[in-house]
Design a protein around this motif. Structure first.
Motif, PDB file in Angstrom:
ATOM      1  N   TYR A 121      27.228 -93.301 -64.020  1.00 50.22           N
ATOM      2  CA  TYR A 121      26.498 -94.467 -64.441  1.00 50.22           C
ATOM      3  C   TYR A 121      24.912 -94.406 -63.932  1.00 50.22           C
ATOM      4  CZ  TYR A 121      25.188 -99.234 -66.091  1.00 50.22           C
ATOM      5  OH  TYR A 121      24.617-100.210 -66.615  1.00 50.22           O
ATOM      6  N   GLY A 122      24.710 -94.222 -62.881  1.00 52.21           N
ATOM      7  CA  GLY A 122      23.364 -94.042 -62.254  1.00 52.21           C
ATOM      8  C   GLY A 122      22.633 -92.804 -62.880  1.00 52.21           C
ATOM      9  N   HIS A 123      23.374 -91.808 -63.045  1.00 56.07           N
ATOM     10  CA  HIS A 123      22.925 -90.586 -63.811  1.00 56.07           C
ATOM     11  C   HIS A 123      22.498 -90.927 -65.213  1.00 56.07           C
ATOM     12  CE1 HIS A 123      22.143 -86.577 -65.501  1.00 56.07           C
ATOM     13  NE2 HIS A 123      23.014 -86.739 -66.417  1.00 56.07           N
ATOM     14  N   THR A 124      23.149 -91.770 -65.759  1.00 57.19           N
ATOM     15  CA  THR A 124      23.153 -92.248 -67.264  1.00 57.19           C
ATOM     16  C   THR A 124      21.540 -93.196 -67.407  1.00 57.19           C
ATOM     17  OG1 THR A 124      25.325 -92.341 -67.527  1.00 57.19           O
ATOM     18  CG2 THR A 124      24.091 -93.201 -69.313  1.00 57.19           C
ATOM     19  N   VAL A 125      21.600 -93.915 -66.504  1.00 50.76           N
ATOM     20  CA  VAL A 125      20.209 -95.062 -66.413  1.00 50.76           C
ATOM     21  C   VAL A 125      19.281 -93.964 -66.209  1.00 50.76           C
ATOM     22  CG1 VAL A 125      19.395 -96.629 -65.229  1.00 50.76           C
ATOM     23  CG2 VAL A 125      21.887 -96.836 -65.619  1.00 50.76           C
ATOM     24  N   GLN A 126      19.271 -92.835 -65.157  1.00 51.81           N
ATOM     25  CA  GLN A 126      18.083 -92.314 -64.716  1.00 51.81           C
ATOM     26  C   GLN A 126      17.678 -91.459 -66.016  1.00 51.81           C
ATOM     27  OE1 GLN A 126      19.872 -90.017 -61.567  1.00 51.81           O
ATOM     28  NE2 GLN A 126      18.897 -91.546 -60.165  1.00 51.81           N
ATOM     29  N   THR A 127      18.769 -90.833 -66.835  1.00 53.34           N
ATOM     30  CA  THR A 127      18.263 -90.025 -68.033  1.00 53.34           C
ATOM     31  C   THR A 127      18.023 -90.535 -69.227  1.00 53.34           C
ATOM     32  OG1 THR A 127      20.399 -89.545 -68.293  1.00 53.34           O
ATOM     33  CG2 THR A 127      19.484 -87.841 -66.711  1.00 53.34           C
ATOM     34  N   THR A 128      17.748 -91.977 -69.137  1.00 53.28           N
ATOM     35  CA  THR A 128      17.783 -92.589 -70.230  1.00 53.28           C
ATOM     36  C   THR A 128      16.140 -93.091 -70.481  1.00 53.28           C
ATOM     37  OG1 THR A 128      19.968 -93.439 -70.613  1.00 53.28           O
ATOM     38  CG2 THR A 128      18.460 -94.704 -71.784  1.00 53.28           C
ATOM     39  N   ARG A 129      15.545 -92.990 -71.282  1.00 54.63           N
ATOM     40  CA  ARG A 129      13.886 -93.355 -71.243  1.00 54.63           C
ATOM     41  C   ARG A 129      13.756 -94.762 -71.263  1.00 54.63           C
ATOM     42  NH1 ARG A 129      11.434 -89.563 -75.055  1.00 54.63           N
ATOM     43  NH2 ARG A 129      11.914 -88.387 -73.283  1.00 54.63           N
ATOM     44  N   ASN A 130      14.680 -95.749 -72.050  1.00 56.30           N
ATOM     45  CA  ASN A 130      14.379 -97.157 -72.101  1.00 56.30           C
ATOM     46  C   ASN A 130      15.696 -97.794 -71.273  1.00 56.30           C
ATOM     47  OD1 ASN A 130      13.799 -99.677 -72.623  1.00 56.30           O
ATOM     48  ND2 ASN A 130      14.248 -99.679 -74.828  1.00 56.30           N
ATOM     49  N   ARG A 131      15.248 -98.293 -70.212  1.00 58.63           N
ATOM     50  CA  ARG A 131      16.173 -98.690 -69.278  1.00 58.63           C
ATOM     51  C   ARG A 131      16.610-100.176 -69.329  1.00 58.63           C
ATOM     52  NH1 ARG A 131      15.460 -97.341 -62.885  1.00 58.63           N
ATOM     53  NH2 ARG A 131      16.408 -99.485 -63.198  1.00 58.63           N
ATOM     54  N   GLU A 132      15.791-100.883 -70.247  1.00 60.37           N
ATOM     55  CA  GLU A 132      15.900-102.265 -70.313  1.00 60.37           C
ATOM     56  C   GLU A 132      17.413-102.984 -70.607  1.00 60.37           C
ATOM     57  OE1 GLU A 132      12.481-103.763 -72.089  1.00 60.37           O
ATOM     58  OE2 GLU A 132      11.428-102.250 -71.102  1.00 60.37           O
ATOM     59  N   THR A 133      17.947-102.222 -71.563  1.00 59.89           N
ATOM     60  CA  THR A 133      19.087-102.607 -72.277  1.00 59.89           C
ATOM     61  C   THR A 133      20.252-102.336 -71.356  1.00 59.89           C
ATOM     62  OG1 THR A 133      19.229-100.599 -73.230  1.00 59.89           O
ATOM     63  CG2 THR A 133      18.521-102.361 -74.519  1.00 59.89           C
ATOM     64  N   PHE A 134      20.185-101.858 -70.262  1.00 67.48           N
ATOM     65  CA  PHE A 134      21.402-101.562 -69.287  1.00 67.48           C
ATOM     66  C   PHE A 134      21.835-102.879 -68.689  1.00 67.48           C
ATOM     67  CE2 PHE A 134      20.114 -97.158 -69.675  1.00 67.48           C
ATOM     68  CZ  PHE A 134      21.470 -96.563 -69.814  1.00 67.48           C
ATOM     69  N   GLY A 135      23.065-102.968 -68.664  1.00 68.24           N
ATOM     70  CA  GLY A 135      23.608-104.177 -68.145  1.00 68.24           C
ATOM     71  C   GLY A 135      23.655-105.417 -69.324  1.00 68.24           C
ATOM     72  N   HIS A 136      23.033-105.048 -70.557  1.00 69.60           N
ATOM     73  CA  HIS A 136      23.255-105.869 -71.728  1.00 69.60           C
ATOM     74  C   HIS A 136      23.814-105.446 -72.479  1.00 69.60           C
ATOM     75  CE1 HIS A 136      20.430-108.486 -68.957  1.00 69.60           C
ATOM     76  NE2 HIS A 136      19.686-107.285 -68.798  1.00 69.60           N
ATOM     77  N   GLY A 137      24.439-104.376 -72.665  1.00 66.61           N
ATOM     78  CA  GLY A 137      25.202-103.889 -73.721  1.00 66.61           C
ATOM     79  C   GLY A 137      24.832-102.621 -74.272  1.00 66.61           C
ATOM     80  N   GLU A 138      24.433-101.745 -73.354  1.00 64.63           N
ATOM     81  CA  GLU A 138      23.847-100.467 -73.696  1.00 64.63           C
ATOM     82  C   GLU A 138      25.164 -99.479 -73.962  1.00 64.63           C
ATOM     83  OE1 GLU A 138      20.531 -98.679 -74.401  1.00 64.63           O
ATOM     84  OE2 GLU A 138      22.265 -97.137 -74.907  1.00 64.63           O
ATOM     85  N   ILE A 139      25.458 -98.750 -75.163  1.00 59.98           N
ATOM     86  CA  ILE A 139      26.642 -98.008 -75.112  1.00 59.98           C
ATOM     87  C   ILE A 139      26.424 -96.829 -74.414  1.00 59.98           C
ATOM     88  CG2 ILE A 139      25.688 -96.518 -77.166  1.00 59.98           C
ATOM     89  CD1 ILE A 139      28.927 -98.227 -77.107  1.00 59.98           C
ATOM     90  N   ARG A 140      25.157 -96.139 -73.911  1.00 62.29           N
ATOM     91  CA  ARG A 140      25.149 -94.998 -72.972  1.00 62.29           C
ATOM     92  C   ARG A 140      25.837 -95.472 -71.808  1.00 62.29           C
ATOM     93  NH1 ARG A 140      21.761 -90.661 -74.355  1.00 62.29           N
ATOM     94  NH2 ARG A 140      21.095 -90.484 -72.153  1.00 62.29           N
TER      95      ARG A 140
END
Lengths: 672, 373
Positions: free
Chosen positions: A283-302
């Motif tokens: 999960y941490g890796h996914t967040v790190q490699t996603t340009r737009n982080r704001e949607t994480f925790g609010h329903g980001e399919i990645r």
């Protein structure tokens, strides 16, 4: 090793063994059993395999193997249902899935989230099998390259994910991780067994169990929150995107899926790290490699695709230490080894030299089981997603029943339920005051390893120092350790760079007026830490007290800094956030404590009458009063819930928490 | 591949059928004790194991459970129930306080349950004197070294006594007490690294070159260390020994070519071991290895039920295929029932208070560990 000369004939033989009607039949039987057990949070592979073991004795080896592998393989697949649909982490493998999967369900996209998760699982499982086919032949020296310093570095890498998951305040993230470590260090010390921070209770002496902490921190706050707002899980009880969208989402993120599956295999291969962090690292890796982080925790399919790709791949990777070294990476793998013995195989190096066809049979049965299991789940996900459109008060008693039963699997006493409620309250408050719950869980999971590996590596390094400096330095700074150090530094750097660009999340129009509640919470935590500090100072064995004193000390220091800063910032500052005023719970029709009292009622009834009687009474009361169902509906739902539970518990030979009544009278199962 | 397959149920039933048929033909009664045996037809028997799934005791009980089920009159279902916690004292306390003596609940004890009892752990609320033993399973342990140290040891053990040994240990009050004390009595300089999770992790430390002395119980040694020995990566140096019927320490029947700790001690020191340390070591060795695993019925169980169980376990041990199916999983050790089992229980749980006091003093002086609250 000449791959073609050794592996191909073995692979050929293995495929011949798997692809017979009889063995595929047993495999599918295992898959179906695994799926039905896996949807119950907390039961998992241990319960399922224990159920199979009596039948294995005297079975044809390959059929028995197919059945066991089928069952083990689909547990991390089926527990996704509970994670995504209900916000209940079904097992340690699917905790990170909750973070984005459940918000998606709340947006009416449950089917999409589920099918994306299952497509990722399927891919992860297949990927793991392909990699293992080659890797297992050369895995032994690589596994042996991971000594204690390297394991410690991997643990540090796990901790670096706290930076990514800390949310809006790094200070609060660190404190929360520290608090998680303190809870994780409770109980018997790993080195010499001194009792620590248990306040004389035998229950705490064994330490808190991951199941209870996971359920308390994630599931209970969500259930309470939904119940307060009296709505269906999916907003407006509507279903949006369907299962096909999820598969397409996976395809769009296939590279992420490949990377996370690789992480899964690698972490699984190394014995001693434990599977419970792999989904967080992914999960941490996914967040790190996603340009737009704001949607994480609010329903980001990645955020769903990453961890789900890794956890099934991990099961494959976990076969390496299990089969080659006889060292199980998890409880279910331990039972799996027991099952292997029952059908005549002993895990060990000879699984490669003498029994390679059987090893490949295991690996590829795992792949095939993933295909059957995930395929079946994708097929079912559209229908099962409809659960999220049901009025939540109708669903709540079932969920509370399931999580109570799951919690009770950990030590089989009433205290399990009490611990669940206590951690649940902590979880509710952490959610309310924005203390990042994933950080808490990472701290909890890694506490034991951090302590043991630090201590053991130091011990060995000191012993090598007797031979001179260079043997010691060579031991600590091995090439593997240096590579891991570099990865950790990069990971921290990436995380820091991105959190700088993190904007505050969208809040409701209301601005926060008071900061008293968050400060009171911080003070309570500080007092709790201070008490633990005193307790740790009183441990008599030196090596058993260093770790708790260090962790409690630093966390307490952090808490004091937080208190100081809280007193100086304005009331709408992020470190004194109170979601009760600005979050989605603001203006909920019902209070948090009156809603929580339902759970406490179930606990109290259980303490008096035992779980089954308490559950029946609870169902009736809750449905009549809270859900306002008719007597007929109440009767149907109550008997349905209890009946289902009794069938599962009966098949698995499980008892229920006894109460006062049971200590006075001798009652037959299931009332005893 | 076929030679590693256990005897299937079908062939077993065929054997039994053949035996019974021939018995019937010659007019021999098949089961002399059938008339007084309790019948468990349609019942479920719970076998409490105070450890987690997958551990040594769990595997041992799961090996016996289906065999016991077939051997008990009425062929009841035998379920293993894991009740881990508080260093195995939780399950033992539960068995001591809550279980009815109706033969429907049995308890599997291990060295790790016996040690806290002997050491006076405050959590212990059970007493072995109350319980009725129906099966005792022995095991042994083998110590081994890396090849270079092993070669020197073969020449003269004393030549490597100044080596800095590192040993991965689960904790000084666990079964590891036996090897730790043995190393110390020999005069080896061993730094234990505590906190490993199970002996498998200790073996892994050895394989990684972090530890340079280790021991494994017999079954683990056979399956996991023997391949290393064949590759020249490990050298076995001694066993802890085994116990003969008179209670003497003799060579381990699974490893008859290896000297026992007692022999090595005599060789190194020039005299047989004696004194407080030796008596204490012997007492805890017996509780930890020859009397390691036992099956108990609770206090107040009728003699009829006790006999039924003793006979059932004896029947299991007498199975024609038992040596073959048990060798891999239990090693070639006595599986004792009846009077013999009682003798093992006595030696493993009734220990001279002097020996216990010595061990407690040693644990405190050497490792700073005290078992009191």
């Amino acid at each position: 090793m000449d791959f073609f000369a050794i592996a191909l004939p073995a692979l050929n033989e293995a495929i011949g063994l798997i692809l017979t009607a009889q063995n595929i039949g047993y495999l599918v039987l295992g898959v179906v059993l695994g799926l039905s057990i896996g949807v119950f949070p907390g039961l998992g592979g241990i319960a399922g395999l224990s159920l199979l073991l009596p039948f294995l004795y005297g079975m044809d080896p390959v059929s028995g193997l197919s059945m066991m592998v089928g069952l083990v393989a689909v547990i991390p697949t089926s527990d996704t249902f509970a994670s995504v649909l209900m916000g209940i982490p079904g097992s340690s493998a699917s905790q990170a899935t909750v973070l984005d999967g459940f918000p998606l369900a709340k947006q009416g996209q449950a089917a999409r989230a589920l099918s994306a998760a299952f497509a990722s699982s399927l891919f992860g499982g297949l990927f793991g099998a392909v990699v293992l086919t080659f890797f297992i032949l050369i895995a032994r020296p690589i596994v042996l390259a991971f000594g204690l310093p390297e394991l410690l570095m991997l643990t540090v890498l796990g901790f670096s994910m706290v930076g990514v998951l800390a949310g809006r305040s790094l200070l609060k993230g660190l404190i929360t991780a520290g608090l998680g470590m303190v809870v994780g260090a409770m109980g018997e010390a790993p080195a010499q067994g001194s009792p620590r921070m248990d306040f004389g209770s035998w229950y705490l002496q064994d330490g808190m169990q991951l199941v209870i902490v996971g359920l308390g921190v994630f599931a209970i706050p969500e259930i309470i929150s939904l119940l307060r707002r009296d709505r269906a899980i999916a907003k407006d009880a509507k279903l949006g995107a369907g299962w096909f969208d999820g598969v397409r989402d996976w395809w769009r993120n296939k590279w992420l899926s490949i990377r996370c599956a690789t992480i899964g295999v690698l972490v699984g291969v190394i014995p001693g790290l434990g599977g419970s962090v792999v989904d967080w690292i992914a999960y941490g890796h996914t967040v790190q490699t996603t340009r737009n982080r704001e949607t994480f925790g609010h329903g980001e399919i990645r955020g769903v695709i990453g961890p789900e790709s890794s956890n099934n791949a991990k099961e494959g990777g976990g076969l390496v230490p299990t089969l080659l070294f006889g060292i199980p990476g998890s409880g279910s793998m331990a039972i799996f080894i027991g099952g292997l013995i029952l059908i005549g195989y002993e895990a060990g190096p000879q699984m490669i030299t003498n029994d390679l066809p059987i090893t490949y049979t295991v690996v590829w049965s795992l792949a095939l089981a993933n295909v059957f299991g995930a395929g079946l789940c994708i097929f079912l996900s559209g229908g099962i997603a409809r659960l999220t459109t049901i009025r939540f008060p109708l669903l709540a008693p079932f969920l509370l029943m399931m999580i109570s039963f799951a919690a009770f699997q950990s030590k089989q006493t009433l205290w399990d339920l009490a611990a669940l409620v206590a951690i649940g309250v902590l979880g509710i408050l952490m959610r309310r005051f924005e203390w990042p719950r994933p950080a808490f869980l990472i701290g909890f999971v890694l506490a034991d390893q951090a302590e043991v590996y630090t201590y053991q590596a130091t011990q060995i390094a000191l012993s090598r120092l007797k031979l001179g400096w260079s043997p010691m330095l060579e031991y600590i700074f091995s090439p593997t350790a240096l590579i891991l150090l570099a990865i950790t530094v990069i990971s921290v750097w990436l995380g820091a760079r991105q959190s700088a660009s993190l904007k505050p999340p969208v809040t409701t129009a209301a601005s926060q007026q008071s900061k008293i509640a968050p400060i009171v919470f911080t003070v309570i935590i500080a007092v709790f830490l201070a008490v633990n500090l005193v307790d740790s100072l009183n441990v008599s064995v030196l090596i058993d007290k260093v770790f708790p004193i260090t962790v409690v000390g630093f966390t307490l220091l952090g808490t004091l800094i937080l208190l100081f800063r809280s007193s100086t910032v304005p009331a709408d500052h992020v470190i004194v956030a109170d979601l009760e005023m600005i979050g989605e719970d603001a203006g909920a029709p019902r209070g948090v404590w009156s809603t929580l009292s339902w759970l406490i009622l179930l606990l109290a009834l259980t303490a008096l009458f035992g779980f089954i009687i308490a559950l029946a009474a609870f169902f009736v009361m809750f449905l009549r009063i809270r859900a306002a169902t008719s007597w007929l509906e109440t009767a149907l739902l109550t008997s349905g819930g209890l009946g289902g539970l009794l069938v599962i518990a009966g098949a698995l030979h499980r008892d229920f928490p006894p109460g006062l009544l049971q200590s006075l009278f001798d009652l037959p199962w299931p009332f005893r | 591949m076929t030679n590693r397959k256990p005897v299937t149920r079908r062939t077993f039933i065929a054997t039994v059928a053949a035996v019974s048929a021939s018995a019937a033909l010659t007019g021999v009664a098949v089961a002399p004790n059938a008339s007084i045996a309790a019948d468990f037809g349609g019942k479920t028997i719970e076998w409490i194991i105070p450890f987690k799934e997958g551990g040594g005791s769990d595997k041992w009980s799961r090996f016996y459970a289906p065999l016991l089920s077939e051997a008990l009159p009425g062929k009841p279902t035998v379920v293993v129930k894991n009740m881990p916690g508080a260093g195995s004292t939780k399950g033992a306390n539960y068995f001591a306080s809550r279980v009815k003596p109706d033969g429907l609940t049995i308890f599997g004890s291990s060295g790790s349950t016996q040690f806290p009892f002997l050491l006076g752990d405050p959590r212990v609320k059970y007493n072995y004197a109350d319980w009725n033993v129906v099966l005792a399973t022995a095991t042994g342990g083998v110590a081994y070294l890396p090849p270079d140290l092993g070669a020197k040891w073969k020449q003269d053990p004393k030549s490597i006594f100044n080596t800095n040994f590192i040993y991965g240990s689960q904790g000084a009050t666990r079964l590891d007490l036996v090897p730790l004390l043995a190393f110390e009595m020999l005069g080896l300089k061993v730094d234990p690294v505590f906190g490993i999770k199970g002996r498998g992790a200790g073996r892994l430390m050895f394989e990684r070159g972090e530890a340079n002395i280790d021991y494994q119980t017999s079954s683990a040694f056979l399956s996991k260390v023997m391949p290393l020995v064949k590759e020249g990566k490990a050298v076995p140096i001694m066993t802890w020994g085994a116990l003969d019927d008179a209670g003497n320490i003799v060579r381990d029947p699974t490893f008859p070519d290896l000297p026992t700790f007692k022999e090595v001690y005599s060789q190194v020191k020039g005299q047989e071991p004696s004194g407080d340390a030796w008596e204490a070591w012997k007492a805890f060795f017996i509780a930890g290895f020859p009397a390691q695993k036992m099956v108990f019925l609770p206090k107040g169980t009728s003699q009829e039920i006790i006999d039924t169980y003793s006979n059932a376990f004896q029947k299991v041990i007498n199975r024609p295929d038992f040596p073959q199916i048990s060798k891999k999983r239990l090693g070639v050790y006595p599986q004792a029932t009846g009077v013999k089992a009682a003798a093992f229980k006595k030696r493993g749980t009734e220990v001279d208070p002097k020996a216990i006091a010595w061990i407690k003093g040693w644990l405190k002086d050497r490792y700073g560990v005290e078992l009191k609250k």
